[in-house]
Design an enzyme around this catalytic site. Structure first.
Site, PDB file in Angstrom:
ATOM      1  N   LYS A  79       0.883  -1.255   0.032  1.00  0.00           N
ATOM      2  CA  LYS A  79      -0.026  -0.156   0.143  1.00  0.00           C
ATOM      3  C   LYS A  79       0.828   1.063   0.068  1.00  0.00           C
ATOM      4  O   LYS A  79       0.342   2.449  -0.260  1.00  0.00           O
ATOM      5  CB  LYS A  79      -1.012  -0.034   1.321  1.00  0.00           C
ATOM      6  CG  LYS A  79      -2.153  -1.273   1.115  1.00  0.00           C
ATOM      7  CD  LYS A  79      -3.251  -0.517   0.914  1.00  0.00           C
ATOM      8  CE  LYS A  79      -4.463  -1.373   0.042  1.00  0.00           C
ATOM      9  NZ  LYS A  79      -5.405  -0.951  -0.219  1.00  0.00           N
ATOM     10  N   ASP A 127      -7.941   0.729   6.948  1.00  0.00           N
ATOM     11  CA  ASP A 127      -8.055  -0.209   7.848  1.00  0.00           C
ATOM     12  C   ASP A 127      -6.621  -0.428   8.329  1.00  0.00           C
ATOM     13  O   ASP A 127      -6.358  -1.415   9.046  1.00  0.00           O
ATOM     14  CB  ASP A 127      -8.833  -1.594   7.450  1.00  0.00           C
ATOM     15  CG  ASP A 127      -8.291  -1.957   6.014  1.00  0.00           C
ATOM     16  OD1 ASP A 127      -7.102  -1.671   5.618  1.00  0.00           O
ATOM     17  OD2 ASP A 127      -9.150  -2.257   5.242  1.00  0.00           O
TER      18      ASP A 127
HETATM   19  C1  LIG Z   1      -2.217  -6.067   3.382  1.00  0.00           C
HETATM   20  C2  LIG Z   1      -3.147  -5.831   2.540  1.00  0.00           C
HETATM   21  N1  LIG Z   1      -3.222  -7.001   1.421  1.00  0.00           N
HETATM   22  C3  LIG Z   1      -4.353  -6.464   0.522  1.00  0.00           C
HETATM   23  C4  LIG Z   1      -5.424  -5.524   0.585  1.00  0.00           C
HETATM   24  C5  LIG Z   1      -6.527  -5.580  -0.304  1.00  0.00           C
HETATM   25  O1  LIG Z   1      -6.307  -4.322  -1.164  1.00  0.00           O
HETATM   26  P1  LIG Z   1      -7.703  -3.884  -2.016  1.00  0.00           P
HETATM   27  O2  LIG Z   1      -8.514  -3.237  -0.947  1.00  0.00           O
HETATM   28  O3  LIG Z   1      -7.086  -2.859  -2.703  1.00  0.00           O
HETATM   29  O4  LIG Z   1      -8.354  -5.095  -2.603  1.00  0.00           O
HETATM   30  C6  LIG Z   1      -5.066  -4.606   1.644  1.00  0.00           C
HETATM   31  C7  LIG Z   1      -6.020  -3.726   1.855  1.00  0.00           C
HETATM   32  O5  LIG Z   1      -6.109  -2.827   2.661  1.00  0.00           O
HETATM   33  C8  LIG Z   1      -4.036  -4.714   2.340  1.00  0.00           C
HETATM   34  O6  LIG Z   1      -3.866  -3.850   3.579  1.00  0.00           O
END
Ligand SMILES: Cc1ncc(COP(=O)(O)O)c(C=O)c1O
Length: 396
Positions: A79, A127
């Site tokens: 992210k 989150d």
């Molecule tokens: C560690 C991690 N993996 C995957 C995701 C999923 O990403 P998306 O919400 O773009 O599908 C998030 C989203 O916050 C995340 O923090």
């Protein structure tokens, strides 16, 4: 060693279409612009692509490559690439408007507009990981930052954002409530929402967020000698999955891998969207251990790409997440040890579970010739939760 992964997975087939969303919703220019900028940032370094031959042999696939995003910019997750880049682009658009001339990303990055940036407040719901990226970007570029978190976001994640200078506002409701409040307060105060999810009429920052993620996919493509046959992509709002799927399509064209979306049973909005043939909300009743994937509303732009690119949708129970974290960390398969967070291992857990079930393995076309790519989207973003998992706790 893998007995704990013998669980029932839910599977639904996607309905891939021969559209061009992988080129139009996110263009080659979006991706190349983001890559050129982000790779110029101080501290930029590609993250490791870890090969897991021991596990591949155990579950009967040809190879597994795990992209480990833990070290990304010292922020712990992929992210880091999205929110920070989108923040920079919002500042660019707003400064260009205020100054009546084109302002470059480089000027802002180099601090030429520090005073003006101090008057542009950026906000978002999160989150954890997206907010951390936004807070980091705001700190770098000199803009005030407000982050809205829901009741279940761990205090460890809130502290990480405060440490980056953000004002963190905790609300009583869930993730979707925090998105609504961020939007409302931004409208009332003239602040700018930098969200990682899109909705009708709100597409620029989420497009930049997804463009930023492509740095990760480009690194993978440049490292692999052969196109993967499968990629397992965990879904929250779908931004990660859509960005990776589109970038893989642009890079490999007809050789692009089969896209398998993985979500928690407890937050399966993309799975339900696939079943209904249109973007569908999921009413979250209970928070999943995979905090980053606890989203009830798909990103509209992400769905436009996934409805064309994703072949399969799986949901996994929370019970296989902690075992997958420990499996990677303890290196029992003889593979390199990797420290991963709960949302990072969703694809890995799903792959192992899928290979334990003859029916699903066959449905997904997984065999000894398969080359599977996994996106380990985070490292240890919450040390207290990680310690509890490593101490043997499954329910944290
Ligand atoms: C560690 C991690 N993996 C995957 C995701 C999923 O990403 P998306 O919400 O773009 O599908 C998030 C989203 O916050 C995340 O923090």
């Amino acid at each position: 060693m893998l007995e704990q992964f013998a669980v029932t997975l839910r599977h639904t087939a996607g309905n891939p279409k021969s559209g061009d969303a992988a080129y139009t919703v996110l263009s080659e220019q979006d991706f190349s612009g983001a890559c050129a900028e982000i790779t110029a940032w101080e501290g930029y370094e590609g993250t490791p692509l870890v090969s897991l031959p021991g596990l591949a042999e155990k579950i009967g696939v040809g190879r597994i490559d795990y992209k480990h995003e833990g070290p990304r910019f010292g922020l712990g997750s992929f992210k880091a690439l999205g929110g920070s880049y989108a923040a920079l682009r919002v500042l660019q658009r707003e400064l260009s408007r205020r100054l009546g001339k084109d302002v470059s990303l480089e000027e802002i990055r180099k601090g030429a507009h520090k005073d003006a940036c101090a008057g542009i407040t950026l906000v978002s719901a999160t989150d954890g990981n997206h907010g951390r990226s936004l807070a980091w970007g705001c700190q770098r570029f000199g803009a005030p930052c407000r982050i809205y978190i829901h009741a279940e976001v761990s205090e460890g994640r809130a502290v990480a954002m405060r440490d980056l200078g953000a004002e963190v506002i905790r609300i009583a409701g869930d993730y979707d409530d925090s998105v609504l409040l961020a939007k409302k307060e931004a409208e009332e105060n003239g602040w700018f929402v930098v969200s990682d999810t899109s909705w009708e009429g709100y597409t620029e920052p989420p497009r930049d967020v997804m463009a930023g993620y492509s740095v990760m996919t480009r690194e993978v493509c440049e490292t692999l000698e052969q196109a993967p046959t499968h990629v397992f992509l965990q879904g929250g709002v779908g931004g990660l999955a859509a960005s990776v799927a589109a970038a893989l399509r642009q890079f490999y064209t007809v050789q692009a891998p089969r896209v398998v979306i993985v979500e928690p049973e407890l937050a399966a909005c993309l799975f339900d969207s696939a079943r209904n043939g249109k973007a569908t909300n999921f009413a979250i009743q209970e928070e999943t251990i995979m905090a980053g994937l606890s989203c009830g509303e798909p990103s509209e732009m992400a769905w436009e790409i996934l409805t064309e690119e994703a072949t399969d949708f799986l949901t996994i129970p929370d019970s296989i997440v902690a075992p997958a974290v420990r499996l990677l960390a303890n290196a029992e398969t003889g593979d390199p040890a990797v420290e991963a967070g709960e949302s990072a291992v969703a694809g890995l857990a799903a792959l192992i579970a899928a290979c334990q079930s003859a029916g699903i393995k066959e449905t997904l076309g997984l065999d000894e010739n398969s080359r599977v790519l996994l996106i380990g989207s985070e490292g240890v973003t919450d040390p207290a939760i990680y310690a509890a998992i490593m101490a043997g706790k499954d329910n944290v």
